[in-house]
Design an enzyme around this catalytic site. Structure first.
Site, PDB file in Angstrom:
ATOM      1  N   GLU B  77       0.822  -1.217   0.000  1.00  0.00           N
ATOM      2  CA  GLU B  77       0.000   0.000   0.000  1.00  0.00           C
ATOM      3  C   GLU B  77       0.854   1.263   0.000  1.00  0.00           C
ATOM      4  O   GLU B  77       0.450   2.287  -0.545  1.00  0.00           O
ATOM      5  CB  GLU B  77      -0.968   0.013   1.181  1.00  0.00           C
ATOM      6  N   PHE B 139     -11.906  -7.623  13.584  1.00  0.00           N
ATOM      7  CA  PHE B 139     -10.779  -8.035  12.760  1.00  0.00           C
ATOM      8  C   PHE B 139     -10.427  -6.928  11.757  1.00  0.00           C
ATOM      9  O   PHE B 139     -11.279  -6.444  11.025  1.00  0.00           O
ATOM     10  CB  PHE B 139     -11.114  -9.332  12.011  1.00  0.00           C
ATOM     11  N   GLN B 140      -9.176  -6.525  11.736  1.00  0.00           N
ATOM     12  CA  GLN B 140      -8.652  -5.475  10.858  1.00  0.00           C
ATOM     13  C   GLN B 140      -9.359  -4.130  11.027  1.00  0.00           C
ATOM     14  O   GLN B 140      -9.503  -3.375  10.070  1.00  0.00           O
ATOM     15  CB  GLN B 140      -8.683  -5.925   9.391  1.00  0.00           C
ATOM     16  N   LYS B 189     -17.995  -1.304   5.394  1.00  0.00           N
ATOM     17  CA  LYS B 189     -18.339  -2.330   4.416  1.00  0.00           C
ATOM     18  C   LYS B 189     -19.839  -2.348   4.130  1.00  0.00           C
ATOM     19  O   LYS B 189     -20.258  -2.536   2.987  1.00  0.00           O
ATOM     20  CB  LYS B 189     -17.873  -3.695   4.940  1.00  0.00           C
ATOM     21  N   MET B 502      24.003   9.632   2.877  1.00  0.00           N
ATOM     22  CA  MET B 502      23.799  10.929   3.507  1.00  0.00           C
ATOM     23  C   MET B 502      24.045  10.845   5.017  1.00  0.00           C
ATOM     24  O   MET B 502      24.607  11.758   5.614  1.00  0.00           O
ATOM     25  CB  MET B 502      22.381  11.435   3.215  1.00  0.00           C
TER      26      MET B 502
HETATM   27  C1  LIG Z   1      12.208   6.123   5.748  1.00  0.00           C
HETATM   28  C2  LIG Z   1      13.464   6.810   6.119  1.00  0.00           C
HETATM   29  N1  LIG Z   1      14.315   6.261   7.016  1.00  0.00           N
HETATM   30  C3  LIG Z   1      15.473   6.875   7.322  1.00  0.00           C
HETATM   31  C4  LIG Z   1      15.804   8.064   6.739  1.00  0.00           C
HETATM   32  C5  LIG Z   1      17.117   8.767   7.128  1.00  0.00           C
HETATM   33  N2  LIG Z   1      18.009   8.861   5.950  1.00  0.00           N
HETATM   34  C6  LIG Z   1      18.094   9.983   5.204  1.00  0.00           C
HETATM   35  S1  LIG Z   1      19.142   9.814   3.905  1.00  0.00           S
HETATM   36  C7  LIG Z   1      19.530   8.247   4.351  1.00  0.00           C
HETATM   37  C8  LIG Z   1      20.507   7.437   3.567  1.00  0.00           C
HETATM   38  C9  LIG Z   1      19.996   7.071   2.250  1.00  0.00           C
HETATM   39  O1  LIG Z   1      20.872   6.122   1.700  1.00  0.00           O
HETATM   40  P1  LIG Z   1      20.763   5.742   0.190  1.00  0.00           P
HETATM   41  O2  LIG Z   1      19.369   5.431  -0.172  1.00  0.00           O
HETATM   42  O3  LIG Z   1      21.768   4.688  -0.126  1.00  0.00           O
HETATM   43  O4  LIG Z   1      21.137   7.106  -0.545  1.00  0.00           O
HETATM   44  P2  LIG Z   1      22.543   7.872  -0.551  1.00  0.00           P
HETATM   45  O5  LIG Z   1      22.485   8.912   0.510  1.00  0.00           O
HETATM   46  O6  LIG Z   1      23.607   6.882  -0.317  1.00  0.00           O
HETATM   47  O7  LIG Z   1      22.603   8.489  -1.904  1.00  0.00           O
HETATM   48  C10 LIG Z   1      18.835   7.866   5.508  1.00  0.00           C
HETATM   49  C11 LIG Z   1      18.965   6.573   6.170  1.00  0.00           C
HETATM   50  C12 LIG Z   1      14.881   8.614   5.832  1.00  0.00           C
HETATM   51  N3  LIG Z   1      15.106   9.796   5.239  1.00  0.00           N
HETATM   52  N4  LIG Z   1      13.747   7.962   5.517  1.00  0.00           N
END
Ligand SMILES: Cc1ncc(C[n+]2csc(CCOP(=O)(O)OP(=O)(O)O)c2C)c(N)n1
Ligand SMILES: [Mg+2]
Lengths: 181, 587
Positions: B77, B139-140, B189, B502
Site C-alpha cells: 500500500e 478483525f482489521q 463495508k 547521507m
Molecule cells: C524512511 C526513512 N528512514 C530513514 C531516513 C534517514 N536517511 C536519510 S538519507 C539516508 C541514507 C539514504 O541512503 P541511500 O538510499 O543509499 O542514498 P545515498 O544517501 O547513499 O545516496 C537515511 C537513512 C529517511 N530519510 N527515511
C-alpha cells in the site's frame, strides 16, 4: 512571556473535529487549561472556548493552524481583560452540614452561592464565578466535609459588538471559493 | 441574522445546482458502484491500490468498470500512495488510492504524511469494518480517521451509502483547491453494500472553508514600493509557483523586475535552470551564491514557499538585514518562521500579475555579478570535479550530467532521499515545470520507485528517470513487480555507494567518522531486476558509462542501471544544522 489567553473557535458540528483541534495543541506541547463546547447563536455552528497559558506569538500561530482546518469557520484569541467570562462549580456536602452549627447558610449567602439540590443524605451547592472565587469557596467549605467538587471550563464573550455573523460576512467578502484549473 | 441564515442556507447548496433532477440522473446502485461513479464523474481514469476484506465490495464493482477505470495493483500500500503522489505531482491532477482497512490503511500513513507536508492532492479510499462493529476491535479494525487526522487536509468516515456522492465531491474539491493536500475517505463495508439513489453534483464551496483570499491591493503597493527602491532584491521561490500554475506569471515578474531568483527543493523546475536570472538552489545543499547572498540582499521576496528549516538554517541569522515580502496562499505560513515586513496573502497566480504591473522595469548588473562571482568559486571548488572528475572513482554528479545531456534536460526526474537526491537536484538542469519529483518535507526513503511508476502512468509519453540510492531502493523495490505487470517503460538508476550515504556523510563530518550502521552489504541488483524480467546492467567504470546510459534511454522498455559510485563522496556545499545560510561550507 506566557499569559492566559482565551481562544474562541467556531466550527461545524462534525465528528472528529475536536480531535483535530486538540492535536494542534498537543503537537506543540501546549497544555489546555479548560475547554467547553456548545452551539452558538447561529444554528448549526458550534463554538469551543479554550483557555491556555502561552506566549502571544505562539497563540497567534496556533489560532492560524486551527483556522486552517476545513471545518472551522474562524477562531479568535483574547487576553483576559478583553473578555467577559464565567465558570460554574458544584460542591457535594453531607446534608448534616446544614445543621452542624458552623454557619453554612451564611457562607452560601455571602458567597452568592445557592443550594441546587437536596438529596436526602447530601446536598449540592452551586456557584458561578471566576476560578479564584469558586476555588475560594471550596476552601471555605472544606470544614463541612466536601464529598465531591467539580468545575466547568470557561465560557467567554468578547467585550465588543462584533459577533460571529459579522465575521462570517467579512470572510465571505474577502475570499472566494472557486477552484480555477 | 436573517441575512446570515440565508447566506448559510445558500452554502448548503454547496453543490452545483442540477435543477429538479431529471429521472435519468437518478438510479439505484450500490455504495461500491457509487464510489466508482463518483471517481469517474471527477474525471479519474486511473487508481492505485491493493485489495482486502473490508474493501472487497469496491473491488468487486471495479471488475465491471475495468474499461473505464484502470487499476494499478502495487506490491504494498505504501507503493500505491507514493504512486498516486507521483501521478499527482507530474500531472497536477488528484491521485487516487484504494486500500483495505487495518494494515492496508496503516500502510498508507507514510505517503499521506508525505503528501500533507508537500501539499500534494491525493484521495485515499479505505475500507472499514461494518458500522455495527466500529469500536469493537473487530478483525482489521483501526481508527483510520483518528490516525490520519494529524496528517490530512480532511478526513471523513462514511457509514451510509447515501453519503458517498457528496463526500466524494467534497473530497475532490478540498484535495485540489487552495493549498492542496491529502484527503482520506474511510467507508464501512455495509455502506459499500447498501443501495443509493446516485446523483453526483460537483462541490464548488464548503461553507467553513476559505481557500482563496482576495488579494489586498494596498499590500501589493507596499511590496512594489519596497521592490522599486531596492538595490539588491532577491527572490526565493517554492512549490507555490507550480501548484498555482503560475510559472509564466512568475517568469514575467522576475524578468520585468530584473530580480535574481533561487529555488527551494520543491520549487525546482518552475523556472528553466538556464534562465539568466535563475541563480540556483537554496538551503542545506544548495548553491553557494544564493545562500551567501540571502544575507546580503536588501529586499527578500519569498514566493509560494514556507521557509523550511532546511532552507533557512539558523532563523536568528537569516536575512536579518533585509525587508521581507512574503507572498503565500496559506495564511498559517505567514509569520510562522520568518516575520514578513509585507505579507501578501493570496494565490501567487493572482498576486504576481498585480505586482508585475506596478514594479519598475530594472536591471541590477552589479548585484548579478556578485552571484556570478560566487557561482564561479563554487564551480572551481566543487562542481567541476563533481561533473568531470579527475579521480578514478565514478561520481554521482557525472552520472546525472550524462543523463541530463542525453535527455536535453527534458526528462521527468524522480528521486529518493539522500546524497543522490541532492546531486540530482543540483546537477540535472531542469527545463520544464513539474519535471522534478522528490519527497521534500518528509524526506521519505522508498518514495522514488513507486512515485516514478505513478509519474510515468500520468505522463506516459515522457522519459521518466528514477534516481535512487542503494538504501532507498531496498525500501520499496517490490514495486518492480508493478512495473513488470503493467509493462511501463521506466528508467531506474541506482547510484550505489554501498552506504546510507547521507547519514554516513554526517557521521564523517559531525560524529568523528563513527560509521554506526550505515554500511550496507547489498544484493546483486542486476539479478533482482532480471528476476522481474527487467533489462538491467551494472557499470563501475567510466569508459562505458555513457554508452550504457544511452542504451538505457534508448530502450523500449524499463531498465535498471546500477552505477557503482565512489563509496565515501560527500555532497557540498553544506550548511551544517544550526548554522547560518552565510556560513555555508565549501568543504
Ligand atoms: C524512511 C526513512 N528512514 C530513514 C531516513 C534517514 N536517511 C536519510 S538519507 C539516508 C541514507 C539514504 O541512503 P541511500 O538510499 O543509499 O542514498 P545515498 O544517501 O547513499 O545516496 C537515511 C537513512 C529517511 N530519510 N527515511
Ligand atoms: Mg547509498
Amino acid at each position: 512571556m506566557k499569559e492566559e489567553f482565551t481562544i474562541s473557535i467556531f466550527t461545524e458540528n462534525h465528528i472528529g473535529l475536536l480531535n483535530r483541534v486538540s492535536i494542534i495543541f498537543t503537537r506543540r506541547h501546549i497544555n489546555i487549561e479548560s475547554i467547553t463546547a456548545s452551539e452558538s447563536e447561529v444554528p448549526g455552528i458550534y463554538r469551543y472556548t479554550v483557555v491556555v497559558n502561552e506566549t502571544r506569538e505562539q497563540v497567534e500561530k496556533v489560532v492560524k493552524q486551527i483556522e486552517k482546518q476545513v471545518e472551522i469557520f474562524c477562531a479568535f484569541y483574547h487576553r483576559t481583560e478583553e473578555i467577559v467570562y464565567q465558570e460554574i462549580a458544584l460542591y457535594k456536602l453531607p446534608t448534616a452540614a446544614i445543621s452542624n452549627g458552623l454557619g453554612l447558610e451564611k457562607l452560601i449567602r455571602d458567597n452568592n452561592a445557592r443550594i441546587l439540590s437536596l438529596e436526602g443524605e447530601f446536598i449540592v451547592i452551586e456557584k458561578t464565578g471566576h476560578k479564584e472565587e469558586t476555588q475560594e469557596l471550596l476552601k471555605k467549605l472544606q470544614p463541612f466535609n466536601v464529598l465531591e467538587f467539580v468545575r466547568s471550563g470557561r465560557v467567554a464573550m468578547i467585550k465588543q459588538k462584533e459577533n460571529l455573523t459579522h465575521t462570517l460576512v467579512e470572510l465571505e467578502k474577502t475570499h472566494h471559493s472557486e477552484y480555477k484549473n | 441574522m436573517d441575512a446570515l441564515l440565508k447566506m448559510l442556507s445558500d452554502f448548503n447548496g454547496d453543490f452545483e445546482d442540477s435543477k429538479p433532477s431529471s429521472k435519468s440522473n437518478i438510479n439505484k446502485i450500490t455504495g461500491s458502484e457509487a464510489v466508482l461513479e463518483s471517481l469517474i464523474a471527477e474525471g479519474v481514469d486511473l487508481v492505485f491500490g491493493y485489495p482486502g476484506g473490508a474493501i472487497m465490495p469496491v473491488y468487486d464493482a471495479l471488475y465491471n468498470y475495468r474499461d473505464k477505470l484502470k487499476h494499478i495493483l502495487t506490491r504494498h500500500e505504501q507503493g500505491s500512495v507514493h504512486a498516486a503522489q507521483g501521478y499527482a505531482r507530474a500531472t497536477g491532477k488528484v491521485g487516487v488510492v484504494i486500500a483495505t482497512s487495518g494494515p492496508g490503511a496503516t500502510n498508507l500513513i507514510t505517503g499521506i504524511a508525505d503528501a500533507n507536508i508537500d501539499s500534494t492532492p491525493i484521495i485515499c479510499i479505505t475500507g472499514q469494518v461494518p458500522s455495527h462493529l466500529l469500536g469493537t476491535d473487530a478483525f482489521q479494525e483501526t481508527d483510520v480517521v483518528g490516525i490520519t487526522s494529524p496528517v490530512t487536509k480532511w478526513d471523513f468516515q462514511i457509514t451510509s451509502a447515501e453519503a458517498i456522492p457528496e463526500a466524494f465531491a467534497k473530497a475532490f474539491y478540498l484535495a485540489r483547491s487552495g493549498r492542496p493536500g491529502p484527503v482520506v475517505i474511510d467507508i464501512t463495508k455495509d455502506a459499500q453494500f447498501a443501495e443509493v439513489d446516485f446523483e453526483y453534483k460537483p462541490c464548488k464551496k464548503v461553507r467553513s472553508y476559505f481557500p482563496y483570499p482576495k488579494v489586498d491591493a494596498a499590500k501589493v503597493n507596499e511590496a512594489a514600493e519596497l521592490i522599486n527602491n531596492a538595490e539588491k532584491p532577491f527572490v526565493v521561490f517554492g512549490q507555490g509557483v507550480i501548484l498555482g500554475k503560475a510559472e509564466n506569471e512568475f517568469k514575467t515578474f522576475i524578468e520585468k523586475g530584473g530580480i535574481p531568483a533561487a529555488w527551494t527543493l520543491l520549487g525546482l523546475s518552475a523556472l528553466d535552470e538556464s534562465h539568466p536570472l535563475n541563480v540556483g538552489m537554496l538551503g542545506m545543499h544548495g548553491n553557494y551564491a544564493p545562500n551567501k547572498l540571502t544575507n546580503e540582499c536588501d529586499v527578500l521576496i519569498a514566493v509560494g514557499m514556507r521557509f523550511d528549516d532546511r532552507v533557512t538554517g539558523d532563523v536568528n541569522t537569516y536575512a536579518k538585514q533585509a525587508k521581507v515580502i512574503h507572498i503565500e496562499l496559506d495564511p498559517a505560513e505567514i509569520n510562522k518562521i520568518i516575520k514578513a515586513d509585507v505579507a501578501i496573502n493570496g494565490d501567487v497566480k493572482d498576486v504576481l500579475p498585480m505586482l508585475t504591473n506596478i514594479i519598475v522595469n530594472k536591471e541590477y548588473g552589479n548585484w548579478l555579478k556578485e552571484f556570478k562571482k560566487l557561482a564561479e568559486i563554487e564551480k572551481e571548488k566543487i562542481i567541476n570535479e563533481e561533473l568531470h572528475p579527475t579521480k578514478p572513482g565514478l561520481t554521482m554528479g557525472e552520472v546525472i550530467r550524462i543523463i541530463s545531456e542525453k535527455t536535453n534536460g527534458e526528462a521527468l526526474v524522480v528521486t529518493d532521499v539522500g546524497q543522490h537526491q541532492m546531486i540530482a537536484a543540483r546537477y540535472y538542469g531542469f527545463k520544464n515545470s513539474r519535471s522534478f519529483i522528490t519527497s521534500g518535507g518528509l524526506g521519505t526513503m522508498g518514495f522514488c520507485l513507486p512515485a516514478a511508476v505513478g509519474a510515468k502512468m500520468g505522463m506516459p509519453d515522457k522519459q521518466v528517470v528514477a534516481v535512487i540510492g542503494d538504501g532507498g531502493f531496498q525500501m520499496t523495490l517490490q514495486e518492480l513487480g508493478t512495473i513488470l505487470q503493467s509493462g511501463i517503460n521506466l528508467k531506474i538508476v541506482i547510484l550505489n555507494n554501498d552506504y546510507l550515504g547521507m547519514v554516513r556523510q554526517w557521521q564523517q563530518l559531525f560524529f568523528d567518522k563513527r560509521y554506526s550502521e550505515t554500511e550496507m552489504v547489498n544484493p546483486d541488483f542486476v539479478k533482482i531486476a532480471s528476476s522481474y524480467n527487467i533489462e538491467s546492467e551494472k557499470v563501475s567504470e567510466r569508459n562505458n558509462l555513457e554508452a550504457v546510459i544511452e542504451k538505457m534511454l534508448a530502450s523500449e522498455s524499463s531498465f535498471v542501471l546500477e552505477v557503482k559510485v565512489e563509496k565515501e563522496d560527500n555532497v557540498f556545499p553544506m550548511i551544517p544544522t544550526g548554522a547560518s545560510v552565510s556560513d555555508i561550507r565549501l568543504e
